[in-house]
Design a protein around this motif. Sequence first.
Motif, PDB file in Angstrom:
ATOM      1  N   GLN A 179     114.122  21.909  25.417  1.00 49.79           N
ATOM      2  CA  GLN A 179     114.742  21.054  26.435  1.00 49.79           C
ATOM      3  C   GLN A 179     115.100  21.848  27.688  1.00 49.79           C
ATOM      4  O   GLN A 179     114.916  21.372  28.817  1.00 49.79           O
TER       5      GLN A 179
ATOM      6  N   SER B  34     111.999  22.593  29.552  1.00 51.62           N
ATOM      7  CA  SER B  34     111.494  21.375  30.188  1.00 51.62           C
ATOM      8  C   SER B  34     112.207  21.082  31.503  1.00 51.62           C
ATOM      9  O   SER B  34     111.563  20.742  32.505  1.00 51.62           O
TER      10      SER B  34
ATOM     11  N   GLN C  63     111.081  23.410  34.174  1.00 56.35           N
ATOM     12  CA  GLN C  63     109.772  23.009  34.694  1.00 56.35           C
ATOM     13  C   GLN C  63     109.936  21.869  35.681  1.00 56.35           C
ATOM     14  O   GLN C  63     109.272  21.822  36.731  1.00 56.35           O
TER      15      GLN C  63
END
Length: 472
Positions: free
Chosen positions: A27, A30, A33
Amino acid sequence: MKKDLEVFKEIRLQANSGLYKYRTEAQIDSIYQWAEDEIENSSTYLDFYNIISQLTDFEGSLHNDTGLPDKYWESLRAENFGYFPYPIKWIEGHWRINFEGGELPLGAEVIEINGEPMAEIVKNLHKYYTTDGFNLTAKRIGLRTHFSRYYRWHYGQKEEFDVTFKAIGSNTLENKMLESISYSDYYNKFRARHSFPYDQVDYMDLKEDQKYGFKQVNDSTGVLTLRSFSIGNETTDKHKRYAAFLDSIFSKIKNDKLQNLIVDVRLNNGGDDPNDLLAYSYLTQRNFQENTEAWIRFRKIPLIRYYDIWIPRFIRPFVVGGYNKQFQEIFPLEKDGAYYQDDTSEDHHVWQPQENAFTGNTYLLISPVVASAGSLFAAMLAGNENTITIGEETSGGYYGHNGHTTLTYALPKSKLTTSFSIVNLKQDVPVKSNQIHGRGIIPDYKVSQSFEDFINNEDTQMRFTLELIREN
């Protein structure tokens, strides 16, 4: 932006023990990103601030903070347009106008602003007010105070606002075009808000005699109010007066044979050790300690070239060296790349109940304001078998939090500051079925201010508690 994002991520990885407290590694990867992609579509300083604020909030610690440089803050405070003109307040599931005498009626429910539903707007503004874990109730505290500022940060300056609303007692949607106001005018209106008589103490710089108190309601019930634990440590005169107060009050409670005690911590957002633990020692029948586990991520403060401290860079390592020595003494045990306190730590000192500890029925009043040492105390008290908890979910977690020592870093290009508490704490509380990992303290009775009491500036939760005591 890319350079500062790299530095920000490295700071979290090396220094922040709370990075994976509520989020998995996947997470966290993510959202970083997402941040890298978002930078490609960003062009302004506030765009980058918003990205860093989102990352800061995502971790889930109420002690996390992202700060703007002083010069930029000054420019924002000088803005003479672009701000929503009225304060709002969450009442029974709706955002309502908290200002009387304006173009929108007091208590009107705000449905949309500039064509966007309030639910979406509020979700976008959550990032500016950090809370423990996945808590959302406390974010309303930030919004009721700074809604106009948060809106400007996320959506930019607006000349006007097209507001869709419902007046009190009406199901008819109405529209009103409002002109924007200045930063300072918004806060002038906030200080003149309708709810001021009810919630002014929430925003006061409390004097010592306002931080705690006791009153007896009747022959069987008393109210102990603990608004703050910022009363100094055990070496200060303020703490000694507080300790004497507790000893006196609980002697009186025992002598008067009170059966019920309401403990009101709804405004308590923390303070100094050991004021929370001392209070709990008068409200428990068990031995306890401040925490059962505490650890940090590093042996030496990392990335000191970005450490935000007002000393010349060339002597910074010498000053930081002193801090490192203290950390190594406090957290001597290494395990799986982390550094833990040992049994000699003051945090693991075992407290015993006071001789005059209360043994009757305890009614704990909590709110989203409750945080840090306030939520540590409230979690311990909520864990007692003789405690009934009433109010709204707290900002601070039930099972633990990141607290104690704070580090602040400055990002090299933007000069944004990032602050976080470095000690990952597991609180000395029992596992309870109604308390959820990653949430604040969940009350046994969920009670918030009613709409009628909002209009009349009355205390729904205290009235509910007194009625519950009479029924019991």
